[in-house]
Enzyme design. Structure first.
Site, PDB file in Angstrom:
ATOM      1  N   GLY A 208      53.314 -27.527   0.105  1.00  0.00           N
ATOM      2  CA  GLY A 208      54.371 -27.272  -0.885  1.00  0.00           C
ATOM      3  C   GLY A 208      54.675 -25.791  -0.984  1.00  0.00           C
ATOM      4  O   GLY A 208      54.300 -25.014  -0.106  1.00  0.00           O
ATOM      5  N   ASN A 209      55.374 -25.382  -2.048  1.00  0.00           N
ATOM      6  CA  ASN A 209      55.668 -23.967  -2.258  1.00  0.00           C
ATOM      7  C   ASN A 209      55.691 -23.664  -3.759  1.00  0.00           C
ATOM      8  O   ASN A 209      55.506 -24.560  -4.576  1.00  0.00           O
ATOM      9  CB  ASN A 209      56.985 -23.578  -1.571  1.00  0.00           C
ATOM     10  CG  ASN A 209      58.153 -24.366  -2.122  1.00  0.00           C
ATOM     11  OD1 ASN A 209      58.518 -24.228  -3.281  1.00  0.00           O
ATOM     12  ND2 ASN A 209      58.732 -25.238  -1.293  1.00  0.00           N
ATOM     13  N   TYR A 210      55.916 -22.412  -4.106  1.00  0.00           N
ATOM     14  CA  TYR A 210      55.764 -21.965  -5.494  1.00  0.00           C
ATOM     15  C   TYR A 210      56.995 -22.190  -6.379  1.00  0.00           C
ATOM     16  O   TYR A 210      57.002 -21.750  -7.516  1.00  0.00           O
ATOM     17  CB  TYR A 210      55.433 -20.468  -5.527  1.00  0.00           C
ATOM     18  CG  TYR A 210      54.095 -20.127  -4.927  1.00  0.00           C
ATOM     19  CD1 TYR A 210      52.928 -20.611  -5.497  1.00  0.00           C
ATOM     20  CD2 TYR A 210      53.999 -19.320  -3.810  1.00  0.00           C
ATOM     21  CE1 TYR A 210      51.690 -20.296  -4.967  1.00  0.00           C
ATOM     22  CE2 TYR A 210      52.774 -18.999  -3.265  1.00  0.00           C
ATOM     23  CZ  TYR A 210      51.615 -19.491  -3.845  1.00  0.00           C
ATOM     24  OH  TYR A 210      50.403 -19.176  -3.318  1.00  0.00           O
ATOM     25  N   ALA A 275      63.841 -25.565  -3.183  1.00  0.00           N
ATOM     26  CA  ALA A 275      63.125 -24.900  -2.086  1.00  0.00           C
ATOM     27  C   ALA A 275      62.503 -26.022  -1.252  1.00  0.00           C
ATOM     28  O   ALA A 275      61.383 -26.461  -1.521  1.00  0.00           O
ATOM     29  CB  ALA A 275      62.067 -23.973  -2.643  1.00  0.00           C
TER      30      ALA A 275
END
Ligand code: C5P
Length: 395
Positions: A208-210, A275
């Site tokens: 995943g990402n932030y 995102a």
């Protein structure tokens, strides 16, 4: 736009209170019904007699009216109002608003108000500049208060600088403009993606990402507030659904893609704020992947569909497609390349190099680039205000 609107005019204890009389007159002239609520300190600067004569209503200041013992209901007032404007808003009242110190009728009314709130700060330049005041102003903006920033000029103290309350004409014009913008997107259907995607590796792990989803949720809230029918396709985020927004929760890029492709033909515009993970594991293990006893571990990743590009392919001449670009280097050129490749109408560029932009932050600093060659940089603002700029510029 102000005709027949119910407005609460909140007056706090600052020398600029003499200008509140002019705000009251202008609001009345524009056809608004005005209820003045004044703090005890405000009454030291301007008399309730003047204000009640001009508003045609008794001025509210205390929780109880002294001679009759009647209780003044801040809840009823909060429900009655279409908008509230606090002008002047002193450093002390702004601090109370930001922290919920409800020790007078005006602050309790503010806390009960469900309507739009404007505040026009007025104070000495050093008080305005103080980190405490700046922190409170940011909190209030994040709470949805629209600040009508003070102007530079002569201050009552004799000093010159920022802190002078904005002129009454400008305050009333800003309120009028806000009412005008409310119906602006009525009848429009807008698709918004927000947050990260999670690409499952096994039952307990993902790639995943932030991304926090804050920017996409702020866009959804602003579009809905302007009357649009909003479908918000959200990845895994901890955000409350804005009022009036239809939310579809997804986890992976593939799921987000399928929902967006199905929904887009009925939409007038799509804002791709998510995102999205570019790659997903080739397969998701049914059982928890065990640690390799020795040596390295290799993950095979396959590309995810590019949702923005997929919508760019099926876009008709009547639809707008807006994308985001978060870049670390060569910002402008990379963003323009994405704009063309994905067939977007606009791309919102934010740089990770900018301390006021990026993941999880409450502020953002963007430049909008158009397929028509237009380019508009904006200063750093709360994500709510950035959302308003994006909508004004692109929709
Ligand atoms: O190519 P890049 O990921 O930098 O492009 C960013 C823009 O494209 C954003 O608007 C993002 O929401 C969108 N995007 C997408 N699907 C992907 C990758 C990016 O919609 N798989």
């Amino acid at each position: 736009m102000l005709r027949d609107k119910h407005i609460i005019l909140g007056i706090t204890g600052g020398i600029a209170a003499y200008k509140s009389v002019q705000i009251l007159r202008l609001l009345r002239k524009a056809g608004a019904e005005v209820q003045v609520v004044i703090t005890p300190a405000g009454k030291e600067f301007i008399t309730p007699v003047t204000l009640s004569a001009l508003s045609g209503k008794p001025v509210v200041s205390e929780f109880f009216t002294a001679n009759t013992g009647q209780w003044n209901s801040h809840v009823d007032l909060g429900l009655w109002a279409d908008a509230m404007v606090i002008a002047p808003a002193t450093a002390s009242s702004l601090a109370k608003m930001a922290t919920g110190v409800a020790d007078n009728m005006l602050i309790t009314t503010y806390l009960s108000a469900k309507c739009k709130v404007f505040a026009a700060p007025a104070m000495d330049l050093d008080m305005y500049r103080h980190p405490t005041t700046q922190r409170n102003l940011l909190t209030l903006q994040q709470d949805g208060v629209t600040l009508i920033e003070p102007a530079d000029g002569y201050l009552a103290s004799g000093l010159v600088g920022k802190g002078r309350m904005e002129e009454p004409e400008e305050i009333v014009r800003r309120m009028d403009e806000w009412f005008e913008s409310r119906g602006e997107l009525k009848g429009k259907k807008i698709l918004i993606t927000a947050g990260p995607t999670h690409e499952k590796l096994d039952p307990v792990r993902f790639i995943g990402n932030y991304s926090s989803g804050k920017m996409g949720f702020a866009l959804a809230a602003e579009c809905a507030a302007r009357g649009a029918e909003v479908t918000l396709v959200a990845g895994p985020v901890q955000q409350n659904t804005p009022q009036g927004v239809r939310r579809v929760d997804v986890t992976s890029a593939r799921e987000m893609h399928d929902v967006c492709v199905a929904e887009f033909p009925a939409m007038d515009a799509a804002i791709m704020c998510a995102a999205v993970a570019d790659y997903a594991p080739e397969s998701c293990s049914e059982r928890k992947i065990k640690r390799e006893k020795t040596g390295e571990m290799t993950l095979r990743l396959i590309p995810n569909p590019d949702i923005a590009a997929a919508l760019g392919k099926i876009k008709t001449g009547n639809q707008r497609l807006i994308g985001f670009a978060l870049e670390t280097d060569n910002e402008q050129a990379n963003a323009l390349d994405k704009l063309r490749r994905k067939n977007l109408d606009f791309i919102v560029l934010n740089s990770l190099r900018d301390p006021q932009a990026g993941f999880g932050k409450d502020t953002n600093k963007v430049t909008i680039l158009g397929a028509d060659g237009r380019e508009q940089p904006f200063p750093a603002k709360s994500k709510t205000l950035v959302a308003a700029d994006i909508i004004d510029f692109t929709l």
